[in-house]
Design an enzyme around this catalytic site. Structure first.
Site, PDB file in Angstrom:
ATOM      1  N   THR A 172     -29.853  27.112   8.470  1.00  0.00           N
ATOM      2  CA  THR A 172     -29.219  27.864   9.227  1.00  0.00           C
ATOM      3  C   THR A 172     -29.985  29.220   9.808  1.00  0.00           C
ATOM      4  OG1 THR A 172     -27.239  27.840   7.764  1.00  0.00           O
ATOM      5  CG2 THR A 172     -27.447  29.844   8.959  1.00  0.00           C
ATOM      6  N   ARG A 225     -15.127  20.954   7.514  1.00  0.00           N
ATOM      7  CA  ARG A 225     -15.352  21.933   6.694  1.00  0.00           C
ATOM      8  C   ARG A 225     -16.277  22.887   7.299  1.00  0.00           C
ATOM      9  NH1 ARG A 225     -20.874  24.565   5.590  1.00  0.00           N
ATOM     10  NH2 ARG A 225     -20.524  25.245   3.426  1.00  0.00           N
ATOM     11  N   VAL A 226     -15.901  24.277   7.090  1.00  0.00           N
ATOM     12  CA  VAL A 226     -16.527  25.410   7.621  1.00  0.00           C
ATOM     13  C   VAL A 226     -17.126  26.403   6.401  1.00  0.00           C
ATOM     14  CG1 VAL A 226     -16.406  27.606   9.028  1.00  0.00           C
ATOM     15  CG2 VAL A 226     -14.961  25.611   9.503  1.00  0.00           C
ATOM     16  N   GLY A 227     -18.358  26.784   6.585  1.00  0.00           N
ATOM     17  CA  GLY A 227     -19.113  27.507   5.526  1.00  0.00           C
ATOM     18  C   GLY A 227     -18.882  29.066   5.801  1.00  0.00           C
ATOM     19  N   ASP A 228     -20.021  29.864   5.371  1.00  0.00           N
ATOM     20  CA  ASP A 228     -19.646  31.120   5.324  1.00  0.00           C
ATOM     21  C   ASP A 228     -20.305  31.848   6.581  1.00  0.00           C
ATOM     22  OD1 ASP A 228     -22.434  30.152   4.541  1.00  0.00           O
ATOM     23  OD2 ASP A 228     -22.944  32.268   4.321  1.00  0.00           O
ATOM     24  N   GLY A 246     -27.452  29.579   3.125  1.00  0.00           N
ATOM     25  CA  GLY A 246     -27.222  28.704   1.561  1.00  0.00           C
ATOM     26  C   GLY A 246     -26.092  28.182   1.344  1.00  0.00           C
ATOM     27  N   GLY A 303     -22.822  27.703   1.232  1.00  0.00           N
ATOM     28  CA  GLY A 303     -21.709  28.609   1.788  1.00  0.00           C
ATOM     29  C   GLY A 303     -20.375  29.037   0.908  1.00  0.00           C
TER      30      GLY A 303
HETATM   31  N1  ASP Z   1     -24.509  28.663   5.008  1.00  0.00           N
HETATM   32  C1  ASP Z   1     -24.504  27.574   5.664  1.00  0.00           C
HETATM   33  C2  ASP Z   1     -23.256  26.882   5.203  1.00  0.00           C
HETATM   34  O1  ASP Z   1     -22.661  26.905   4.283  1.00  0.00           O
HETATM   35  C3  ASP Z   1     -25.484  26.429   5.361  1.00  0.00           C
HETATM   36  C4  ASP Z   1     -26.885  26.936   5.551  1.00  0.00           C
HETATM   37  O2  ASP Z   1     -27.167  28.357   5.383  1.00  0.00           O
HETATM   38  O3  ASP Z   1     -27.852  26.330   5.846  1.00  0.00           O
HETATM   39  O4  ASP Z   1     -22.691  26.330   6.240  1.00  0.00           O
END
Ligand code: ASP
Length: 308
Positions: free
Chosen positions: A174, A202-205, A226, A228
Site C-alpha cells: 500500500t 473485502r475492503v481493508g482499512d 499492514g 487492515g
Molecule cells: N492495509 C491494506 C489492506 O488491508 C494492505 C496494505 O497495507 O498493504 O487492504
C-alpha cells in the site's frame, strides 16, 4: 509573514523486506519510486502549496509505479480482478473522500479527492465509484493498465496453496502520504490494491476514514499500511490523532503505542505521521517499510529496512 516550515512523509507499504532478501533491482526500484514521489510532493510544499495537493501528487506517482500495490501494480482478487481502495482527508476542514473496489479509474486517490470536493458524500464503492469518475472527468484506465506479471505470479502462488494461513499470504505494498504545509494545515492520503487473493468484496482499512487514514489540524495526519482488519478494529489512524489531541502525546509516542497494541492483537504493519507543528515520523513492527521523509530544512531521507 508565512512560516516556511513544511514536512512530508510517505510510505510504500510495510512487509517482510529484509536486507539481503530483496533483489538489488527491487531495492533500487523501490527507492527510485519513493524518491520521485517525495520530490514531487516536496516541490509543492516548498512553493507554498497545500498539504492536500502534496499528498495527492506523491500518491499519484506511487500509484503509477508498478512496484507498489496501488493503482498500476495492484494485487489481484481471488477471481483475477484488480480492485483499488483509496482515501484522502483535509485536516483543516475534516473534509474527506474515499472509494473502494474501483476497477477502471487510473488514479484512485484523485477519484477519492473528487468524491470529497465534488459530491455530498464521503465514500463511494464499486461500479458506482467508477461511474462517478467518468461523470466527473477523472481519468479512466483499461484493466490491462493495472496488471503486472509479478502480481499474477503472487496470486497463482496463493491459489496453489489455499490452506496456507491467510496472514502468511499477505504482501503489503500500500502507499500513503502525510504532510503539513507552510500554512500549518495537515493532510493524509492512502491508496491500495488491498490483499492478494481477497474475496467477497473485502475492503481493508486504507479507505476507511479513521482506520487507515485520518487528518486533523488540531493534532496530526496519519496513513497506515499492514493487516487492515487489525487497523479497522483499533480505529488506528483516528486513535493516534486522539491521543495527540486529547492526551498530549507526541506523534512518536502515540504511533509507537498503537503499533505495539496492534502487535499485541496479532497484527502487523506500520504507520506514518506528521504533526501540525511540523514533526514527522513512523512506526512499524514488520522487518521493513518503504518510507521517506523530507522537510523544509533537510533533503529527503529514503529507507526500506528496519535497521536504516
Ligand atoms: N492495509 C491494506 C489492506 O488491508 C494492505 C496494505 O497495507 O498493504 O487492504
Amino acid at each position: 509573514m508565512t512560516a516556511i516550515r513544511w514536512t512530508l512523509v510517505i510510505h510504500g507499504g510495510s512487509g517482510s523486506m529484509r536486507r539481503g532478501h530483496l533483489s538489488d533491482a527491487d531495492d533500487r526500484a523501490g527507492r527510485a519510486g519513493l524518491k520521485a514521489a517525495i520530490e514531487a510532493g516536496s516541490a509543492i510544499l516548498a512553493a507554498g502549496g497545500s498539504a492536500l495537493d502534496a499528498v495527492e501528487a506523491a500518491v499519484r506517482l506511487l500509484e503509477d509505479d508498478p512496484h507498489f500495490n496501488a493503482g498500476r501494480g495492484s494485487v489481484y482478487t481471488a477471481e483475477g480482478h484488480i480492485e483499488c481502495d483509496a482515501a484522502i482527508m483535509d485536516g483543516a476542514t475534516l473534509d474527506a473522500g474515499a472509494i473502494a473496489g474501483v476497477r477502471a479509474t487510473r488514479n484512485p486517490i484523485t477519484l477519492a479527492r473528487a468524491v470529497m470536493e465534488r459530491s455530498h458524500h464521503v465514500f463511494l464503492a464499486g461500479s458506482g465509484a467508477d461511474a462517478f469518475a467518468r461523470a466527473h472527468g477523472v481519468e479512466s484506465a483499461d484493466p490491462a493498465w493495472f496488471e503486472t506479471a509479478e502480481r499474477r505470479r503472487q496470486l497463482d502462488e496463493i491459489l496453489a496453496n489455499p490452506d496456507a494461513p491467510f496472514d502468511s499470504a499477505m504482501k503489503y505494498g500500500t502507499v500513503g502520504a502525510v504532510a503539513v504545509d507552510t500554512h500549518g494545515h495537515v493532510a493524509a492520503a492512502t491508496s491500495t490494491g488491498g490483499l492478494t487473493g481477497k474475496k467477497w468484496g473485502r475492503v481493508g482499512d486504507s479507505p476507511l476514514i479513521g482506520a487507515g487514514t485520518y487528518a486533523d489540524d488540531r493534532a496530526c495526519a496519519v496513513s497506515c499500511t499492514g493487516a487492515g482488519e487489525f487497523f479497522i478494529r483499533l480505529g488506528l489512524a483516528h486513535e493516534i490523532t486522539a491521543r495527540v489531541r486529547l492526551a498530549g502525546a507526541s506523534i512518536d509516542d502515540a504511533a509507537d503505542a498503537l503499533i505495539s497494541e496492534l502487535g499485541d492483537m496479532g497484527g502487523k504493519g506500520g504507520v506514518i505521521v506528521v504533526s501540525a507543528d511540523g514533526s514527522g515520523g513512523w512506526a512499524f513492527n514488520t522487518p521493513g517499510m518503504y518510507r521517506a521523509i523530507a522537510t523544509h530544512d533537510a533533503p529527503p531521507e529514503i529507507a526500506i529496512y528496519g535497521d536504516e
